[in-house]
Scaffold this motif. Structure first.
Motif, PDB file in Angstrom:
ATOM      1  N   PRO A  87       0.838  -1.204   0.000  1.00  0.00           N
ATOM      2  CA  PRO A  87       0.000   0.000   0.000  1.00  0.00           C
ATOM      3  C   PRO A  87       0.873   1.255   0.000  1.00  0.00           C
ATOM      4  CG  PRO A  87       0.065  -0.957   2.200  1.00  0.00           C
ATOM      5  CD  PRO A  87       0.801  -1.902   1.305  1.00  0.00           C
ATOM      6  N   LEU A  88       1.433   1.548  -1.167  1.00  0.00           N
ATOM      7  CA  LEU A  88       2.317   2.697  -1.335  1.00  0.00           C
ATOM      8  C   LEU A  88       1.716   3.634  -2.376  1.00  0.00           C
ATOM      9  CD1 LEU A  88       5.699   0.749  -1.457  1.00  0.00           C
ATOM     10  CD2 LEU A  88       4.718   1.952   0.508  1.00  0.00           C
ATOM     11  N   PHE A  89       1.889   4.943  -2.149  1.00  0.00           N
ATOM     12  CA  PHE A  89       1.216   5.933  -2.997  1.00  0.00           C
ATOM     13  C   PHE A  89       2.200   7.026  -3.401  1.00  0.00           C
ATOM     14  CE2 PHE A  89      -1.619   4.032   0.087  1.00  0.00           C
ATOM     15  CZ  PHE A  89      -2.617   3.509  -0.720  1.00  0.00           C
ATOM     16  N   ALA A  90       2.067   7.503  -4.628  1.00  0.00           N
ATOM     17  CA  ALA A  90       2.988   8.513  -5.146  1.00  0.00           C
ATOM     18  C   ALA A  90       2.832   9.843  -4.424  1.00  0.00           C
ATOM     19  CB  ALA A  90       2.776   8.696  -6.644  1.00  0.00           C
ATOM     20  N   ASN A  91       1.601  10.177  -4.040  1.00  0.00           N
ATOM     21  CA  ASN A  91       1.345  11.464  -3.387  1.00  0.00           C
ATOM     22  C   ASN A  91       0.067  11.362  -2.562  1.00  0.00           C
ATOM     23  OD1 ASN A  91      -0.903  11.946  -5.286  1.00  0.00           O
ATOM     24  ND2 ASN A  91       0.752  12.240  -6.779  1.00  0.00           N
ATOM     25  N   ALA A  92      -0.251  12.442  -1.863  1.00  0.00           N
ATOM     26  CA  ALA A  92      -1.422  12.444  -0.977  1.00  0.00           C
ATOM     27  C   ALA A  92      -2.718  12.276  -1.760  1.00  0.00           C
ATOM     28  CB  ALA A  92      -1.453  13.741  -0.175  1.00  0.00           C
ATOM     29  N   GLY A  93      -2.761  12.865  -2.968  1.00  0.00           N
ATOM     30  CA  GLY A  93      -3.973  12.739  -3.781  1.00  0.00           C
ATOM     31  C   GLY A  93      -4.254  11.301  -4.167  1.00  0.00           C
ATOM     32  N   ASP A  94      -3.199  10.592  -4.579  1.00  0.00           N
ATOM     33  CA  ASP A  94      -3.363   9.179  -4.927  1.00  0.00           C
ATOM     34  C   ASP A  94      -3.748   8.359  -3.696  1.00  0.00           C
ATOM     35  OD1 ASP A  94      -2.782   9.720  -7.523  1.00  0.00           O
ATOM     36  OD2 ASP A  94      -0.816   8.743  -7.560  1.00  0.00           O
ATOM     37  N   ALA A  97      -7.329   8.744  -3.043  1.00  0.00           N
ATOM     38  CA  ALA A  97      -8.135   8.051  -4.058  1.00  0.00           C
ATOM     39  C   ALA A  97      -7.890   6.548  -4.074  1.00  0.00           C
ATOM     40  CB  ALA A  97      -7.820   8.624  -5.443  1.00  0.00           C
ATOM     41  N   GLY A  98      -6.925   6.092  -3.272  1.00  0.00           N
ATOM     42  CA  GLY A  98      -6.632   4.662  -3.217  1.00  0.00           C
ATOM     43  C   GLY A  98      -5.887   4.144  -4.444  1.00  0.00           C
ATOM     44  N   ILE A  99      -5.159   5.032  -5.126  1.00  0.00           N
ATOM     45  CA  ILE A  99      -4.422   4.629  -6.329  1.00  0.00           C
ATOM     46  C   ILE A  99      -2.981   4.294  -5.948  1.00  0.00           C
ATOM     47  CG2 ILE A  99      -3.674   5.337  -8.634  1.00  0.00           C
ATOM     48  CD1 ILE A  99      -5.991   7.344  -8.640  1.00  0.00           C
ATOM     49  N   ARG A 100      -2.656   3.026  -5.912  1.00  0.00           N
ATOM     50  CA  ARG A 100      -1.311   2.609  -5.525  1.00  0.00           C
ATOM     51  C   ARG A 100      -0.319   2.812  -6.671  1.00  0.00           C
ATOM     52  NH1 ARG A 100      -1.737  -3.040  -2.033  1.00  0.00           N
ATOM     53  NH2 ARG A 100      -3.372  -2.334  -0.575  1.00  0.00           N
ATOM     54  N   MET A 101       0.931   3.066  -6.301  1.00  0.00           N
ATOM     55  CA  MET A 101       1.964   3.145  -7.322  1.00  0.00           C
ATOM     56  C   MET A 101       2.278   1.738  -7.845  1.00  0.00           C
ATOM     57  SD  MET A 101       5.624   3.616  -5.345  1.00  0.00           S
ATOM     58  CE  MET A 101       5.252   5.273  -4.802  1.00  0.00           C
ATOM     59  N   GLN A 102       2.657   1.662  -9.096  1.00  0.00           N
ATOM     60  CA  GLN A 102       3.079   0.399  -9.686  1.00  0.00           C
ATOM     61  C   GLN A 102       4.467   0.053  -9.146  1.00  0.00           C
ATOM     62  OE1 GLN A 102       0.931  -1.258 -12.337  1.00  0.00           O
ATOM     63  NE2 GLN A 102      -0.318   0.049 -11.027  1.00  0.00           N
ATOM     64  N   GLN A 103       4.678  -1.215  -8.794  1.00  0.00           N
ATOM     65  CA  GLN A 103       5.886  -1.572  -8.050  1.00  0.00           C
ATOM     66  C   GLN A 103       6.653  -2.737  -8.675  1.00  0.00           C
ATOM     67  OE1 GLN A 103       4.319  -2.433  -4.081  1.00  0.00           O
ATOM     68  NE2 GLN A 103       2.856  -0.740  -4.355  1.00  0.00           N
ATOM     69  N   ALA A 104       7.969  -2.649  -8.556  1.00  0.00           N
ATOM     70  CA  ALA A 104       8.845  -3.788  -8.828  1.00  0.00           C
ATOM     71  C   ALA A 104       9.432  -4.203  -7.484  1.00  0.00           C
ATOM     72  CB  ALA A 104       9.951  -3.408  -9.800  1.00  0.00           C
ATOM     73  N   VAL A 105       9.253  -5.466  -7.104  1.00  0.00           N
ATOM     74  CA  VAL A 105       9.633  -5.924  -5.767  1.00  0.00           C
ATOM     75  C   VAL A 105      10.678  -7.028  -5.867  1.00  0.00           C
ATOM     76  CG1 VAL A 105       8.811  -6.920  -3.602  1.00  0.00           C
ATOM     77  CG2 VAL A 105       7.350  -5.337  -4.888  1.00  0.00           C
ATOM     78  N   ILE A 123      11.803  -2.137  -3.026  1.00  0.00           N
ATOM     79  CA  ILE A 123      10.604  -1.785  -3.798  1.00  0.00           C
ATOM     80  C   ILE A 123      10.910  -0.580  -4.678  1.00  0.00           C
ATOM     81  CG2 ILE A 123       8.159  -1.158  -3.678  1.00  0.00           C
ATOM     82  CD1 ILE A 123       8.297  -2.196  -0.699  1.00  0.00           C
ATOM     83  N   GLY A 124      10.705  -0.732  -5.963  1.00  0.00           N
ATOM     84  CA  GLY A 124      10.918   0.369  -6.895  1.00  0.00           C
ATOM     85  C   GLY A 124       9.606   0.865  -7.474  1.00  0.00           C
ATOM     86  N   ASP A 125       9.524   2.175  -7.704  1.00  0.00           N
ATOM     87  CA  ASP A 125       8.343   2.777  -8.332  1.00  0.00           C
ATOM     88  C   ASP A 125       8.509   2.685  -9.851  1.00  0.00           C
ATOM     89  OD1 ASP A 125       6.226   4.248  -9.228  1.00  0.00           O
ATOM     90  OD2 ASP A 125       6.852   6.155  -8.329  1.00  0.00           O
ATOM     91  N   VAL A 126       7.686   1.856 -10.489  1.00  0.00           N
ATOM     92  CA  VAL A 126       7.779   1.682 -11.947  1.00  0.00           C
ATOM     93  C   VAL A 126       6.542   2.245 -12.640  1.00  0.00           C
ATOM     94  CG1 VAL A 126       9.319  -0.310 -11.806  1.00  0.00           C
ATOM     95  CG2 VAL A 126       6.842  -0.670 -11.764  1.00  0.00           C
ATOM     96  N   SER A 127       5.863   3.157 -11.968  1.00  0.00           N
ATOM     97  CA  SER A 127       4.625   3.716 -12.524  1.00  0.00           C
ATOM     98  C   SER A 127       4.854   4.369 -13.879  1.00  0.00           C
ATOM     99  CB  SER A 127       4.023   4.740 -11.553  1.00  0.00           C
ATOM    100  OG  SER A 127       3.725   4.138 -10.310  1.00  0.00           O
ATOM    101  N   MET A 128       5.931   5.146 -14.008  1.00  0.00           N
ATOM    102  CA  MET A 128       6.198   5.836 -15.270  1.00  0.00           C
ATOM    103  C   MET A 128       6.507   4.833 -16.384  1.00  0.00           C
ATOM    104  SD  MET A 128       8.312   9.284 -14.202  1.00  0.00           S
ATOM    105  CE  MET A 128       8.363   9.789 -15.903  1.00  0.00           C
TER     106      MET A 128
END
Length: 317
Positions: A87-94, A97-105, A123-128
């Motif tokens: 349950p990790l989020f890019a920012n407060a807005g996400d 809204a419950g939008i989790r960042m895409q992850q590489a684990v 854990i890496g953020d691979v959202s972009m």
């Protein structure tokens, strides 16, 4: 000195770092994790995996954690199958809204001197990267659709026609159902182009394409530009009488456009000639037999005065 350096590295690294001890208790929770989970390290350290992530117990990440601690086995969790396990989020807005960042684990066993085995979870953020991949897929689909559409008329092109006819021919074979084909030629189109200009010729073809499509109402019927001033229409589950009615409706629809053609040898407006063929494909039959028959009928329509429909009556030859 070394401890300060390690703390500086853990603070600067742009990835989540969690370290679990042999009892699955969290012993390290870096600043990146604090930032994207909203959990400060003080509230996390000493808690077990199950206490912090109850929804993930016995899931793929938890299984990988146990395998690292018990069997010294490292795991790289597939991003396709585990898009956002933590349950990790890019920012407060996400987060709101419950939008989790895409992850590489990446789950790795960690040997600590004089202590039982630990486990490092990175854990890496691979959202972009995921967004770029999605955009590339969308562009590929768009490009594929463009390669199946005639750029001038906006209807199916020759490639799309070939694919569709092959599909419907196989379907007709399986179901022993009739399949009809209409070949269409614009009467005296060269004279139209020569006298009215190619721009008007292009506009004429586009209007004819719209008229042909306007007659079709079933999703598997397909009108396509065959090439130049030739069009073709695929009519699945359509017998000879039904195909003849559609062909005649198309002929009348084009004539009703009343596109001036003072150089036509058959009328004062643009008209079309149509050849129709129908068959129930046998096992050894090829699509070429249907096309050949419709082409023969079209040739006969042009020989017998144009602006008419001719049905090929001997499709077995």
């Amino acid at each position: 000195m070394q401890l300060s350096l390690l703390q500086g590295v853990l603070k600067a690294v742009r990835a989540g770092i969690i370290v679990f001890d042999a009892e699955q208790r969290i012993v390290l929770w870096n600043q990146w994790m604090e930032q994207h989970s909203s959990f400060p390290a003080d509230a996390i350290l000493g808690k077990t995996f199950g206490e912090i992530f109850p929804d993930m117990v016995d899931g793929r990440t938890h299984v990988a954690l146990r395998a690292a601690l018990q069997n010294n086995f490292a795991s790289l969790l597939s991003q396709t199958l585990n898009k956002a396990p933590f349950p990790l989020f890019a920012n407060a807005g996400d987060a709101a809204a419950g939008i989790r960042m895409q992850q590489a684990v990446h789950v790795m066993p960690l040997e600590v001197e004089s202590l039982p085995r630990h486990c490092l979870v990175q854990i890496g953020d691979v959202s972009m990267a995921v967004a770029r991949e999605k955009k590339l897929r969308e562009l590929a689909v768009e490009l594929e659709s463009q390669t199946l559409v005639d750029g001038l008329t906006g209807i199916a092109n020759r490639r799309r026609f070939d694919q569709h006819l092959d599909d419907e021919f196989r379907r007709a074979k399986r179901n022993a159902s009739p399949l009809s084909l209409i070949m269409i030629d614009v009467d005296y189109f060269k004279d139209y182009n020569d006298n009215y200009g190619h721009q008007h010729g292009d506009e004429c073809l586009a209007r004819i394409a719209g008229a042909l499509c306007g007659v079709l109402h079933r999703p598997r019927d397909l009108a396509a530009r065959y090439g130049g001033e030739e069009f073709t229409v695929v009519l699945p589950d359509t017998n000879e009488d039904g195909a003849l009615q559609i062909a005649e409706a198309m002929r009348a629809e084009v004539e009703s456009l009343k596109i001036e053609h003072a150089y036509s040898g058959v009328a004062g407006c643009v008209t079309i000639s149509l050849g129709v063929s129908t068959l129930i494909p046998e096992l050894a039959a090829k699509t070429g037999s249907l096309i050949h028959a419709a082409d023969r009928a079209l040739y006969q329509a042009k020989r017998t005065g144009r602006n008419c429909v001719v049905v090929y009556t001997d499709s077995k030859n």
